[in-house]
Design an enzyme around this catalytic site. Structure first.
Site, mmCIF file in Angstrom:
data_model
loop_
_atom_site.group_PDB
_atom_site.id
_atom_site.type_symbol
_atom_site.label_atom_id
_atom_site.label_comp_id
_atom_site.label_asym_id
_atom_site.label_seq_id
_atom_site.Cartn_x
_atom_site.Cartn_y
_atom_site.Cartn_z
ATOM 1 N N ARG A 157 0.804 -1.230 0.000
ATOM 2 C CA ARG A 157 0.000 0.000 0.000
ATOM 3 C C ARG A 157 0.836 1.278 0.000
ATOM 4 O O ARG A 157 0.310 2.359 -0.228
ATOM 5 C CB ARG A 157 -0.984 -0.015 1.186
ATOM 6 C CG ARG A 157 -2.183 -0.904 0.915
ATOM 7 C CD ARG A 157 -3.065 -1.054 2.125
ATOM 8 N NE ARG A 157 -2.489 -2.000 3.084
ATOM 9 C CZ ARG A 157 -2.942 -2.164 4.330
ATOM 10 N NH1 ARG A 157 -3.947 -1.418 4.764
ATOM 11 N NH2 ARG A 157 -2.384 -3.053 5.128
ATOM 12 N N GLU B 200 -7.884 -12.855 16.278
ATOM 13 C CA GLU B 200 -7.791 -12.021 15.075
ATOM 14 C C GLU B 200 -9.188 -11.710 14.569
ATOM 15 O O GLU B 200 -10.110 -12.525 14.692
ATOM 16 C CB GLU B 200 -6.976 -12.747 13.997
ATOM 17 C CG GLU B 200 -5.498 -12.898 14.333
ATOM 18 C CD GLU B 200 -4.829 -11.576 14.685
ATOM 19 O OE1 GLU B 200 -4.819 -10.664 13.840
ATOM 20 O OE2 GLU B 200 -4.319 -11.443 15.804
HETATM 21 C C1 UD1 Z 1 -1.030 -8.144 13.698
HETATM 22 C C2 UD1 Z 1 -1.552 -8.962 14.876
HETATM 23 C C3 UD1 Z 1 -2.845 -8.343 15.384
HETATM 24 C C4 UD1 Z 1 -2.584 -6.902 15.790
HETATM 25 C C5 UD1 Z 1 -1.990 -6.136 14.622
HETATM 26 C C6 UD1 Z 1 -1.553 -4.769 15.084
HETATM 27 C C7 UD1 Z 1 -0.846 -11.260 14.494
HETATM 28 C C8 UD1 Z 1 -1.247 -12.609 14.063
HETATM 29 N N1 UD1 Z 1 -1.764 -10.323 14.454
HETATM 30 O O1 UD1 Z 1 -1.989 -8.265 12.657
HETATM 31 O O2 UD1 Z 1 -3.323 -9.064 16.506
HETATM 32 O O3 UD1 Z 1 -3.788 -6.305 16.237
HETATM 33 O O4 UD1 Z 1 -0.845 -6.794 14.103
HETATM 34 O O5 UD1 Z 1 -1.126 -4.000 13.994
HETATM 35 O O6 UD1 Z 1 0.278 -11.079 14.912
HETATM 36 N N2 UD1 Z 1 5.311 -10.025 9.126
HETATM 37 C C9 UD1 Z 1 6.422 -10.704 8.698
HETATM 38 N N3 UD1 Z 1 6.271 -11.948 8.191
HETATM 39 C C10 UD1 Z 1 5.056 -12.560 8.108
HETATM 40 C C11 UD1 Z 1 3.924 -11.851 8.558
HETATM 41 C C12 UD1 Z 1 4.071 -10.598 9.065
HETATM 42 O O7 UD1 Z 1 7.532 -10.192 8.777
HETATM 43 O O8 UD1 Z 1 5.017 -13.718 7.669
HETATM 44 C C13 UD1 Z 1 5.482 -8.671 9.696
HETATM 45 C C14 UD1 Z 1 4.850 -7.608 8.815
HETATM 46 O O9 UD1 Z 1 5.796 -7.068 7.908
HETATM 47 C C15 UD1 Z 1 4.451 -6.566 9.841
HETATM 48 C C16 UD1 Z 1 4.151 -7.393 11.088
HETATM 49 O O10 UD1 Z 1 4.801 -8.618 10.921
HETATM 50 O O11 UD1 Z 1 5.499 -5.686 10.165
HETATM 51 C C17 UD1 Z 1 2.668 -7.613 11.329
HETATM 52 O O12 UD1 Z 1 2.098 -8.295 10.264
HETATM 53 P P1 UD1 Z 1 0.690 -7.909 9.655
HETATM 54 O O13 UD1 Z 1 0.409 -8.793 8.528
HETATM 55 O O14 UD1 Z 1 0.605 -6.451 9.462
HETATM 56 O O15 UD1 Z 1 -0.270 -8.337 10.870
HETATM 57 P P2 UD1 Z 1 -1.731 -7.814 11.136
HETATM 58 O O16 UD1 Z 1 -2.662 -8.587 10.321
HETATM 59 O O17 UD1 Z 1 -1.758 -6.346 11.040
#
Ligand code: UD1
Ligand code: MG
Length: 455
Positions: free
Chosen positions: A18, A158
């Site tokens: 985004r 979630e």
């Molecule tokens: C996550 C939380 C959610 C919280 C929210 C707050 C989990 C499962 N959920 O959701 O409870 O309310 O953040 O913003 O943790 N990332 C990786 N590798 C991956 C997946 C994610 O590096 O495989 C990193 C992303 O780049 C990001 C962070 O982890 O910096 C969070 O991932 P994102 O997909 O944004 O999680 P949310 O769905 O927002």
């Protein structure tokens, strides 16, 4: 707590589509510093002794950038993004080194403050196995909800897995948590992917730890601290919050900002008490200002050092290496780069000083230019103490003007001038009495003849 070791695992593997950018999301800057570097700073301020950066998208660029903002960080590549627990486990090697605390943080949450992290670590010190940082966003949609019972955090659900009743919970997961090092790997390895998104959720360790009878709690942080950045509008929002905090901090430390909302700081701006900053001033990276200075309106400073009681602007541009000593003055429409303006020296109007020394008490007349560049190399100009450079002079470097030297205005100076000498570098003036009138009459008659011929 400072005696306990702490590893900060910063998740930054996401693509950040985004942002619509060729650059990885977490490298976009707030106050001139990549947002992930703000996260690193907060982790360090909260006592992190080790740093593990989990990267994926744009790994090479991330690694290179990390060498600058976190040279001690270990980087781990998460090849496929299977969820936040999977991402944390990419840093297994670092986690298994036996830290007391593991702080899991997100690289896209730049406003997180050390206090919120320290509060979560404090819960570990008091015996918790997991301490999750919660917050109350104005609109909880999309966030994991924190489900508490009797002071214990029992689950994080979630959004996609929430019941209607659970969706009404306003207390949400900010994303960051502290996990006791001795439990971390065991808990993470138990996480499965049986959920609506088919991902390995870090948040599942809450229920897993609860089932083992461990103490799991939530702490609460201010909403602003947990603001996650997904697009450039949110980036600007975070910048605004950061700037507002920094302005307030500067004012409380004794700096006068006449119109604070128009003054922009960088992450590393240093500014002394009793300095006055007029409206519309930009501090780029690397600016250090001593006490009692005045920065007049519309000035743009980067990499400059400003001495006590000196004066800059209005409309001044100070570039990297500009070093103004006590009571120096750089006035309107002047640019200074890689130069020292010594005590009490004045560069007041429409001037370029580059790769030079302006000696103490020297006076640089309007429109003076140091010609420091021949298209290939840069050369130095040395202006001695108390020298006077007449207006509209060009000093062609390398060149030096001795102490007390005097340069006639309009000069092009190509040879060095000794102490106390007077140098002219211009054509001598010739005055012809009556010649002006004669010329005027001649030109008028030519014009009249032409007009008549056209009739
Ligand atoms: C996550 C939380 C959610 C919280 C929210 C707050 C989990 C499962 N959920 O959701 O409870 O309310 O953040 O913003 O943790 N990332 C990786 N590798 C991956 C997946 C994610 O590096 O495989 C990193 C992303 O780049 C990001 C962070 O982890 O910096 C969070 O991932 P994102 O997909 O944004 O999680 P949310 O769905 O927002
Ligand atoms: Mg997110």
């Amino acid at each position: 707590m400072s005696q306990t070791s702490c590893l900060s695992v910063i998740l930054a593997a996401g693509e950040g589509t985004r942002m619509k950018s060729a650059m990885p999301k977490v490298l976009h800057a707030i106050a001139g510093l990549p947002m992930v570097a703000h996260v690193v700073k907060a982790a360090e301020a909260a006592g992190a002794t080790g740093l593990a950066l989990v990267i994926g998208h744009g790994a090479e660029e991330m690694r290179k950038a990390a060498q600058k903002f976190a040279p001690k960080a270990e980087t781990f590549v998460q090849e496929v993004r299977l969820g936040t627990a999977h991402a944390v486990l990419a840093a297994r090697e670092a986690i298994s080194k036996g830290y007391d605390d593991i702080l899991v943080m997100f690289g896209d949450t730049p406003l997180i403050d050390a206090g919120a992290l320290a509060a979560a670590r404090q819960k570990l010190a008091e015996g918790a196995a997991v301490a999750v940082i919660g917050f109350r966003p104005p609109n909880p949609t999309g966030y994991g909800r924190l489900i508490e019972k009797g002071g214990q955090l029992v689950a994080i659900r979630e959004e996609k897995d929430c019941s209607e009743a659970e969706k009404k919970i306003g207390f949400c997961n900010a994303g960051m948590m502290a996990v006791a090092g001795k439990h971390a790997l065991r808990l993470l390895d138990k996480v499965g992917n049986d959920n609506a998104k088919g991902e390995f959720y870090l948040t599942d360790i809450v229920e897993i730890a609860g089932a083992e009878g461990l103490d799991v709690v939530a702490t609460e942080a201010e909403f602003e601290n947990a603001l996650g950045i997904n697009n450039r509008a949110e980036l600007a929002e975070a910048e605004g919050i950061w700037q507002a905090r920094r302005r307030r901090e500067a004012m409380l430390a004794g700096v006068t900002l006449i119109a604070p909302e128009t003054v922009y700081f960088s992450h590393d701006t240093e500014i002394g008490a009793d300095t006055i900053v007029e409206p519309n001033v930009w501090f780029g990276p690397g600016v250090k200002i001593a006490t009692g200075a005045t920065i007049h309106a519309f000035s743009h400073l980067t990499g400059a050092t400003i001495g006590e009681n000196s004066e800059v602007g209005p409309f001044a541009r100070l570039r990297p290496g500009a070093d103004l000593r006590k009571r120096a003055k750089v006035g309107n429409f002047c640019e200074v780069k890689q130069s020292t303006v010594e005590e009490g020296a004045k560069v007041n109007h429409l001037t370029y000083i580059g790769d030079a020394r302006v000696g103490a008490g020297a006076n640089i007349g309007a429109g003076t230019i140091t010609c420091n560049y021949d298209g290939y190399s840069k050369f130095f100009t040395d202006i001695g103490e108390g020298a006077f450079i007449g207006s509209n002079s060009s000093l062609v470097a390398p060149v030096s003007i001795g102490k007390g030297g005097y340069i006639a205005s309009g000069s092009v100076i190509t040879e060095s001038v000794p102490d106390d000498a007077l140098a002219f570098g211009r054509a001598r003036q010739k005055t012809l009495p009556g010649k002006g009138k004669e010329l005027r009459e001649r030109f008028a008659s030519v014009a009249a003849a032409r007009k008549k011929a056209a009739e």
